[in-house]
Design a protein around this motif. Structure first.
Motif, PDB file in Angstrom:
ATOM      1  N   ASN A   1      47.109  15.369  76.809  1.00  0.00           N
ATOM      2  CA  ASN A   1      46.917  14.188  76.038  1.00  0.00           C
ATOM      3  C   ASN A   1      48.147  13.447  76.091  1.00  0.00           C
ATOM      4  O   ASN A   1      49.071  14.143  75.805  1.00  0.00           O
ATOM      5  CB  ASN A   1      46.650  14.409  74.448  1.00  0.00           C
TER       6      ASN A   1
ATOM      7  N   THR B   1      45.495   9.010  73.718  1.00  0.00           N
ATOM      8  CA  THR B   1      44.630   9.111  74.721  1.00  0.00           C
ATOM      9  C   THR B   1      44.734  10.398  75.653  1.00  0.00           C
ATOM     10  O   THR B   1      45.460  11.222  75.561  1.00  0.00           O
ATOM     11  CB  THR B   1      44.925   7.962  75.875  1.00  0.00           C
ATOM     12  N   ALA B   2      43.320  10.964  76.101  1.00  0.00           N
ATOM     13  CA  ALA B   2      43.267  12.138  76.848  1.00  0.00           C
ATOM     14  C   ALA B   2      43.444  11.658  78.342  1.00  0.00           C
ATOM     15  O   ALA B   2      43.160  10.746  78.554  1.00  0.00           O
ATOM     16  CB  ALA B   2      42.045  12.594  76.898  1.00  0.00           C
ATOM     17  N   THR B   3      44.348  12.642  79.030  1.00  0.00           N
ATOM     18  CA  THR B   3      44.673  12.334  80.325  1.00  0.00           C
ATOM     19  C   THR B   3      43.501  12.244  81.298  1.00  0.00           C
ATOM     20  O   THR B   3      43.355  11.740  82.103  1.00  0.00           O
ATOM     21  CB  THR B   3      45.817  13.017  80.875  1.00  0.00           C
ATOM     22  N   LYS B   4      42.400  13.152  80.722  1.00  0.00           N
ATOM     23  CA  LYS B   4      41.136  13.209  81.665  1.00  0.00           C
ATOM     24  C   LYS B   4      40.341  11.919  81.720  1.00  0.00           C
ATOM     25  O   LYS B   4      39.505  11.440  82.375  1.00  0.00           O
ATOM     26  CB  LYS B   4      40.146  14.258  81.224  1.00  0.00           C
ATOM     27  N   ASN B   5      40.813  10.874  80.520  1.00  0.00           N
ATOM     28  CA  ASN B   5      40.127   9.610  80.586  1.00  0.00           C
ATOM     29  C   ASN B   5      40.509   8.461  81.540  1.00  0.00           C
ATOM     30  O   ASN B   5      40.416   7.539  81.249  1.00  0.00           O
ATOM     31  CB  ASN B   5      40.177   9.177  79.174  1.00  0.00           C
ATOM     32  N   LYS B   6      41.512   8.923  82.410  1.00  0.00           N
ATOM     33  CA  LYS B   6      41.939   7.943  83.413  1.00  0.00           C
ATOM     34  C   LYS B   6      41.130   7.188  84.027  1.00  0.00           C
ATOM     35  O   LYS B   6      40.133   7.579  84.647  1.00  0.00           O
ATOM     36  CB  LYS B   6      43.229   9.054  84.185  1.00  0.00           C
ATOM     37  N   VAL B   7      41.520   5.769  83.944  1.00  0.00           N
ATOM     38  CA  VAL B   7      40.805   4.875  84.990  1.00  0.00           C
ATOM     39  C   VAL B   7      41.590   4.377  85.884  1.00  0.00           C
ATOM     40  O   VAL B   7      42.609   4.015  85.816  1.00  0.00           O
ATOM     41  CB  VAL B   7      40.269   3.829  84.000  1.00  0.00           C
TER      42      VAL B   7
ATOM     43  N   TYR C   1      44.764   4.359  80.946  1.00  0.00           N
ATOM     44  CA  TYR C   1      44.454   5.300  80.044  1.00  0.00           C
ATOM     45  C   TYR C   1      44.105   4.742  78.467  1.00  0.00           C
ATOM     46  O   TYR C   1      44.749   4.140  77.763  1.00  0.00           O
ATOM     47  CB  TYR C   1      45.667   6.263  79.623  1.00  0.00           C
ATOM     48  N   PRO C   2      42.510   4.715  78.498  1.00  0.00           N
ATOM     49  CA  PRO C   2      41.898   4.118  77.194  1.00  0.00           C
ATOM     50  C   PRO C   2      42.588   4.518  75.984  1.00  0.00           C
ATOM     51  O   PRO C   2      42.368   6.102  75.973  1.00  0.00           O
ATOM     52  CB  PRO C   2      40.576   4.181  77.534  1.00  0.00           C
TER      53      PRO C   2
ATOM     54  N   THR D   1      42.119   6.206  72.434  1.00  0.00           N
ATOM     55  CA  THR D   1      41.277   6.673  71.696  1.00  0.00           C
ATOM     56  C   THR D   1      41.299   6.833  70.266  1.00  0.00           C
ATOM     57  O   THR D   1      40.555   6.749  69.580  1.00  0.00           O
ATOM     58  CB  THR D   1      40.617   8.083  72.269  1.00  0.00           C
TER      59      THR D   1
END
Length: 172
Positions: free
Chosen positions: A117, A137-143, A158-159, A161
Motif C-alpha cells: 500500500n 491506495t493499494a499498489t495492486k490497483n495500479k492503472v 494509483y486510485p 481508496t
C-alpha cells in the motif's frame, strides 16, 4: 489612467503580501497539542473519530515527541531533525521503522509504501491549527495509461481508496 493602473497594481501586490502565510519556525513553533475530528472516507462510507496530535520538545533539540491519538489511543513516535535548513526530517516509529519526511511551505510531507500500500501524509501547520491528511491506495490497483508511442511514456496511476482528513485546533 496610469495612476489608476499603478494604484490597482500596488493594491494587488499589497493584498498578496498580506494574504501569504508567514513561514513558521518548524518544529519549535508547532510544539503543542492539537485536537479535532478525523473524517475517514472509503468504500465503506464515512466515519468520524476524535483525533489529537501532540508535538513536544525533549531534552535533545534534534528530537521531538510526535504523538498521534486516534479514539483516545496514542501512537508514540519521534520527530528527528536531520537537516532543518533543507527541511529534512525523519518520523521514527520507535520500532525499527523510520519514515523520511520533508518540511516545506509550513507543511510536513511523507510518502511511503507498506505491505503493498502507498500512503501519502500531509501536516500543514499554521499558528492556531493543523490540517492533517492521509491518502491511501493499494499498489495492486495500479492503472496503466499512455505508452502509445515513444513520445508518450507509460504512466501508472494509483486510485485513492481511502482519505483521512482533519482540521485540528491548537490548544492554549
Amino acid at each position: 489612467m496610469k495612476k489608476i493602473t499603478f494604484l490597482f497594481s500596488f493594491f494587488l501586490v499589497s493584498l498578496s503580501l498580506f494574504s501569504q502565510q508567514k513561514e513558521i519556525s518548524f518544529p519549535e513553533s508547532a510544539v503543542g497539542i492539537y485536537k479535532g475530528t478525523l473524517e475517514i472516507t472509503s468504500a465503506r462510507g464515512k466515519q468520524s473519530i476524535p483525533m489529537e496530535f501532540h508535538l513536544k520538545a525533549t531534552k535533545d533539540n534534534k528530537k521531538f515527541d510526535y504523538v498521534l491519538v486516534y479514539n483516545n489511543s496514542p501512537r508514540n513516535y519521534t520527530l528527528v531533525v536531520k537537516n532543518k535548513e533543507k527541511g529534512i526530517y525523519d518520523i521514527d516509529e520507535n520500532n525499527g521503522i523510520i519514515l523520511p519526511s520533508k518540511f516545506a511551505n509550513n507543511t510536513l510531507f511523507s510518502f511511503f509504501e507498506v505491505q503493498g500500500n502507498f500512503l501519502s501524509t500531509r501536516l500543514a501547520f499554521s499558528t492556531k491549527k493543523l490540517e492533517f491528511e492521509i491518502l491511501f491506495t493499494a499498489t495492486k490497483n495500479k492503472v496503466k495509461t499512455g505508452g502509445v508511442s515513444e513520445k508518450i511514456p507509460e504512466v501508472f496511476g494509483y486510485p485513492i481508496t481511502t482519505i483521512q482528513k482533519a482540521t485540528l485546533v491548537k490548544q492554549d
